[in-house]
Design an enzyme around this catalytic site. Structure first.
Site, PDB file in Angstrom:
ATOM      1  CG  HIS A 180      -3.337  -3.613   3.276  1.00 23.89           C
ATOM      2  ND1 HIS A 180      -2.347  -3.117   4.082  1.00 23.89           N
ATOM      3  CD2 HIS A 180      -3.987  -2.542   2.755  1.00 23.89           C
ATOM      4  CE1 HIS A 180      -2.401  -1.787   4.076  1.00 23.89           C
ATOM      5  NE2 HIS A 180      -3.384  -1.417   3.280  1.00 23.89           N
ATOM      6  CD  GLU A 225      -1.136  -6.325   5.311  1.00 24.41           C
ATOM      7  OE1 GLU A 225      -0.832  -6.598   4.137  1.00 24.41           O
ATOM      8  OE2 GLU A 225      -1.266  -5.151   5.721  1.00 24.41           O
ATOM      9  CB  CYS A 273      -0.977  -0.056   1.173  1.00 24.07           C
ATOM     10  SG  CYS A 273      -2.434   0.958   0.879  1.00 24.07           S
TER      11      CYS A 273
HETATM   12  N1  GLN Z   1      -1.901   6.708   2.827  1.00 27.05           N
HETATM   13  C1  GLN Z   1      -1.968   5.931   1.635  1.00 27.05           C
HETATM   14  C2  GLN Z   1      -3.334   6.016   0.967  1.00 27.05           C
HETATM   15  O1  GLN Z   1      -4.294   6.414   1.579  1.00 27.05           O
HETATM   16  C3  GLN Z   1      -1.626   4.484   1.909  1.00 27.05           C
HETATM   17  C4  GLN Z   1      -2.644   3.801   2.760  1.00 27.05           C
HETATM   18  C5  GLN Z   1      -2.162   2.493   3.333  1.00 27.05           C
HETATM   19  O2  GLN Z   1      -0.964   2.200   3.286  1.00 27.05           O
HETATM   20  N2  GLN Z   1      -3.050   1.716   3.894  1.00 27.05           N
HETATM   21  O3  GLN Z   1      -3.472   5.669  -0.168  1.00 27.05           O
END
Ligand code: GLN
Length: 521
Positions: A485, A487, A358
């Site tokens: 994600h 995970e 992310c």
């Molecule tokens: N802050 C970034 C976004 O909103 C990444 C978010 C995250 O890593 N969950 O896209």
């Protein structure tokens, strides 16, 4: 529906969640179908707006629910897929009652905590407990309810009242945490003071790894005490926990470890990245290694830190350079971003296996644009809204004014269209994967051409083909960034493909593994 209510504790972090999920595991091992509910008595509607510093990670479900990290423990331990309604908060209950009040459902009545809030809690529990979560039809046999927070807190009172009405509040079983195993006569003493039979006093003492906990419960016949109380002995089988025994023991016997540098913002509290840690553990076990996670506060890597805190700076770089792989997990806000960019650059240039999740993917795009394309001020508009080269931008459909639930959340489909890329091979060449998302920003579609020409490849896209979900650097042994994600869906015996790839690469086994799998071995 039978309920097991797990509550207690005046301090958190002692393992109520692990105890509750382990009870679920043992009951499941006795042939029962198990679901779970976590109650958090705070007023927030959900965990989405809470800092990971305070409550640990925000866990994300398929349906986009942003929930307490204990739901992650339940999903992993019980191998179920929960819904956002499986996490109850005071905020959610009041919201539903107030909506009913505005609709006129209580017309003429004074709306009160008792009975309206307590009834709403009971109804919520009863309707959520019957939702199947294990892929089978019909309701489970048992619902394990964990009441978080501190008993006696004013916030927990409506729940105590409702649960008392639902199932009674006299404890039948006591679970006692301790460093060392309890002596038999201590159990007897406890039994006398607490009016619980000695057989129903369970001792959860410290163990080398958490997979021992269900075994510990089974060894103390916890299933018997609980099933007897629930009147379910007749439909239960003896607990089959061979898999858990194998996992617990195999892990204890590993002698080699792999050094993983985790470069993030919330490194003070390791629960902030709980699912990432678990996913690394699952992948390491599949590769027969123990994980050795080195936490690096991203800001310690930054140039400023060399002047302000030279020792921390030197130590952070020393740790990064001795790691066998680098992981930059998700995050929000600009603190530590410069340090993460340095870590991604270090991994890219030195061919150290890198997984960016992310924010970690967005970091690698910024780093690549700056170093390789020479766009020195390239940035995400999250960190610099005046950047001349916005390579990561705010997603058009998000809300700039509301924080709760306004992100792209939950399970989304990613099409994998490059069969010979590492990601496709690790996922075993499906046409698509469904992974969980939680973000507001994305790679700017207008700069994809420039990035690809310079050697970065986008190998996974969303269904519209416009949103970039996975990047790789083909000239690197393992350099992968994902907007989702992975995970959150990793399970003990089914490690997430990309975490597995990272650990295989870090331990020099990736190519052999991919060749073996390509040839169908
Ligand atoms: N802050 C970034 C976004 O909103 C990444 C978010 C995250 O890593 N969950 O896209």
């Amino acid at each position: 529906m039978k309920y097991v209510l797990v509550t207690g504790g005046v301090v958190s972090g002692l393992g109520k969640g692990v105890t509750a999920s382990s009870i679920g595991v043992v009951l499941k091992a006795c042939g029962l179908r198990v679901t779970s509910i976590k109650i958090d008595p705070y007023l927030n509607t959900d965990a989405g707006t809470m800092s990971p510093f305070e409550h640990g990670e925000v866990f994300v479900l398929d349906d986009g629910g942003e929930v307490d990290l204990d739901l992650g423990n339940y999903e992993r331990f019980l191998d179920v897929t929960l819904t956002k309604d499986n996490n109850i908060t005071t905020g959610k209950i009041y919201q539903s009652v107030l909506e009913k009040e505005r609709r006129g459902d209580y017309l003429g009545k004074t709306v009160q905590v008792v009975p309206h809030i307590t009834d709403a809690i009971k109804n919520w529990i009863e309707s959520v407990a019957v939702i199947p979560v294990d892929g089978k039809e019909g309701p489970a046999n048992v619902c394990v309810i964990e009441l978080g927070g501190t008993v006696g807190d004013i916030e927990s009172m409506p729940f105590i009242e409702a649960l008392g009405q639902l199932s009674g509040l006299t404890p039948h079983v006591w679970a006692c945490r301790s460093a060392q195993p309890l002596l038999e006569n201590t159990k007897e003493k406890l039994s006398r003071f607490c009016h619980v039979p000695a057989d129903n006093i369970l001792n959860i003492h410290d163990v080398p790894n958490i997979w021992h906990i269900p075994l510990l419960l089974r060894n103390q016949n916890a299933h018997h005490s609980i099933l007897k109380q629930l009147n379910l002995l007749s439909i239960a089988t003896p607990p089959a926990l061979e898999n858990w025994t194998r996992m617990a023991e195999t892990f204890d016997n590993f002698t080699s470890s792999v050094r993983i540098a985790m470069v993030g913002k919330y490194v003070g509290l390791t629960d902030s990245y709980l699912s990432v840690v678990k996913a690394l553990l699952h992948a390491c076990i599949a590769c027969c290694f123990k994980p050795s996670i080195d936490w690096i506060a991203a800001s310690d890597l930054e140039d400023d830190s060399a002047k302000l805190t030279p020792e921390a700076h030197a130590a952070a770089w020393k740790t990064l350079k001795s790691a066998e792989c680098v992981l930059v997990p998700g995050g929000f806000g600009d603190r530590g971003v410069r340090g993460m960019i340095l870590a991604a650059k270090y991994a890219r240039e030195n061919k150290v296996p890198y997984l960016g999740i992310c924010l970690g993917m967005q970091i690698s795009v910024i780093e690549f644009a700056r170093s390789v394309l020479g766009w020195e001020r390239a940035n995400s508009t999250e960190f610099d809204d005046k950047t001349p080269d916005p390579v990561v931008i705010f997603m058009p459909e998000g809300s700039r004014t509301h924080m709760g639930s306004t992100m792209r959340l939950g399970s989304r489909r990613t099409l994998l269209q490059t069969p010979d890329c590492i990601t496709s091979k690790l996922y075993e060449n499906p046409d698509y994967v469904d992974e969980r998302h939680r973000h507001r920003y994305e790679v700017n579609p207008e700069v994809i051409g420039n990035l690809e020409e310079a050697g970065l490849k986008f190998v996974g896209k969303d269904e519209t083909g416009k949103r970039m979900e996975v990047l790789e650097l083909p000239s690197h042994p393992f350099y992968v960034g994902v907007q989702f994600h992975p995970e959150f869906k990793s399970r003990p015996a089914r490690p997430s493909a990309l975490f597995l790839g990272l650990i295989l690469a870090a331990t020099g086994q990736l190519n052999a593994y991919l060749n073996r799998h390509q040839n169908g071995i």
